[in-house]
Design an enzyme around this catalytic site. Structure first.
Site, mmCIF file in Angstrom:
data_model
loop_
_atom_site.group_PDB
_atom_site.id
_atom_site.type_symbol
_atom_site.label_atom_id
_atom_site.label_comp_id
_atom_site.label_asym_id
_atom_site.label_seq_id
_atom_site.Cartn_x
_atom_site.Cartn_y
_atom_site.Cartn_z
ATOM 1 N N ASP A 10 0.873 -1.177 0.000
ATOM 2 C CA ASP A 10 0.000 0.000 0.000
ATOM 3 C C ASP A 10 0.912 1.230 0.000
ATOM 4 O OD1 ASP A 10 0.924 0.313 2.602
ATOM 5 O OD2 ASP A 10 -1.069 0.501 3.510
ATOM 6 N N CYS A 67 3.483 -2.856 3.964
ATOM 7 C CA CYS A 67 2.605 -1.740 4.322
ATOM 8 C C CYS A 67 3.343 -0.958 5.398
ATOM 9 C CB CYS A 67 1.206 -2.200 4.746
ATOM 10 S SG CYS A 67 1.082 -3.163 6.267
ATOM 11 N N THR A 69 3.186 -1.095 8.686
ATOM 12 C CA THR A 69 3.648 -1.965 9.771
ATOM 13 C C THR A 69 3.923 -3.401 9.332
ATOM 14 O OG1 THR A 69 1.371 -2.569 10.261
ATOM 15 C CG2 THR A 69 2.288 -0.672 11.472
ATOM 16 N N HIS A 100 9.980 -23.687 9.324
ATOM 17 C CA HIS A 100 9.001 -24.299 10.224
ATOM 18 C C HIS A 100 7.565 -24.156 9.725
ATOM 19 C CE1 HIS A 100 11.687 -24.267 14.091
ATOM 20 N NE2 HIS A 100 12.398 -24.487 13.002
ATOM 21 N N HIS A 135 7.385 -30.510 11.126
ATOM 22 C CA HIS A 135 6.769 -29.226 10.761
ATOM 23 C C HIS A 135 5.651 -29.437 9.741
ATOM 24 C CE1 HIS A 135 9.862 -27.352 13.061
ATOM 25 N NE2 HIS A 135 10.816 -27.880 12.310
HETATM 26 C C1 RB5 Z 1 -1.690 3.013 6.345
HETATM 27 O O1 RB5 Z 1 -1.715 4.251 6.990
HETATM 28 C C2 RB5 Z 1 -1.362 1.921 7.347
HETATM 29 O O2 RB5 Z 1 -2.441 1.732 8.203
HETATM 30 C C3 RB5 Z 1 -1.007 0.643 6.633
HETATM 31 O O3 RB5 Z 1 0.072 0.850 5.809
HETATM 32 C C4 RB5 Z 1 -0.608 -0.528 7.502
HETATM 33 O O4 RB5 Z 1 0.321 -0.156 8.448
HETATM 34 C C5 RB5 Z 1 -1.732 -1.299 8.074
HETATM 35 O O5 RB5 Z 1 -1.517 -2.295 8.777
#
Ligand code: RB5
Length: 155
Positions: A10, A67, A69, A100, A135
């Site tokens: 994203d 993304c 996180t 695993h 596994h």
């Molecule tokens: C976008 O702002 C953010 O929420 C997305 O990139 C991600 O971290 C979601 O888990």
């Protein structure tokens, strides 16, 4: 058959995806970039689904999702039967997720790790293989959970 990577992000992971693309190109690894192609805001489940379906179809053996996180794309991709998406921000986890868990998608967060570590994680993840044995029994049990709740994965 050589490995083909399905790749997407994203807006929050766009720059990290570009770094991953550089790594794949430098190492001659085949990939397809499913987007997004700019830092304009988009919804991460849309891109997680593109890569998850590409891997589930068998057209791509492995996927990488970024993304902000790495969490949102992992949660979304793991809703697709047959997908085992692993959020890895260290090389130990990256190796273990292949050996695993037979992870078929790697997820990472651009707001969590830098480009150098991300490259190393991708390198280790791609170099690692499923160990099978005990596994395999456990991964089969994951598939059985999917079937119990309506997933139709045979993979
Ligand atoms: C976008 O702002 C953010 O929420 C997305 O990139 C991600 O971290 C979601 O888990």
């Amino acid at each position: 058959m050589s490995v083909r990577i399905a790749l997407a992000a994203d807006h929050g992971g766009f720059r990290l995806k570009e770094e991953v693309i550089s790594f794949l190109q430098e190492n001659g690894i085949a990939y397809h970039d499913f987007g997004t192609y700019s830092e304009e805001a988009v919804d991460y489940p849309d891109f997680a689904l593109l890569v998850a379906e590409a891997v589930r179809s068998g057209d791509y053996q492995l996927g990488i999702l970024c993304c902000g996180t790495g969490i949102g794309v992992a949660i979304a991709a793991n809703k697709v039967p047959g997908i085992r998406a692993a959020l890895c921000h260290d090389t130990f986890s990256a190796r273990a997720s292949r050996e695993h868990n037979d992870a078929n998608i790697l997820t990472m967060g651009q707001r969590v790790i830098g480009p150098g570590l991300a490259r190393e994680i991708v390198r280790v993840w791609l170099a690692s293989e499923f160990a099978g044995g005990r596994h395999a029994r456990r991964v089969t049990k994951i598939t059985e959970i999917e079937k119990k709740y309506g997933g139709c994965s045979g993979r």
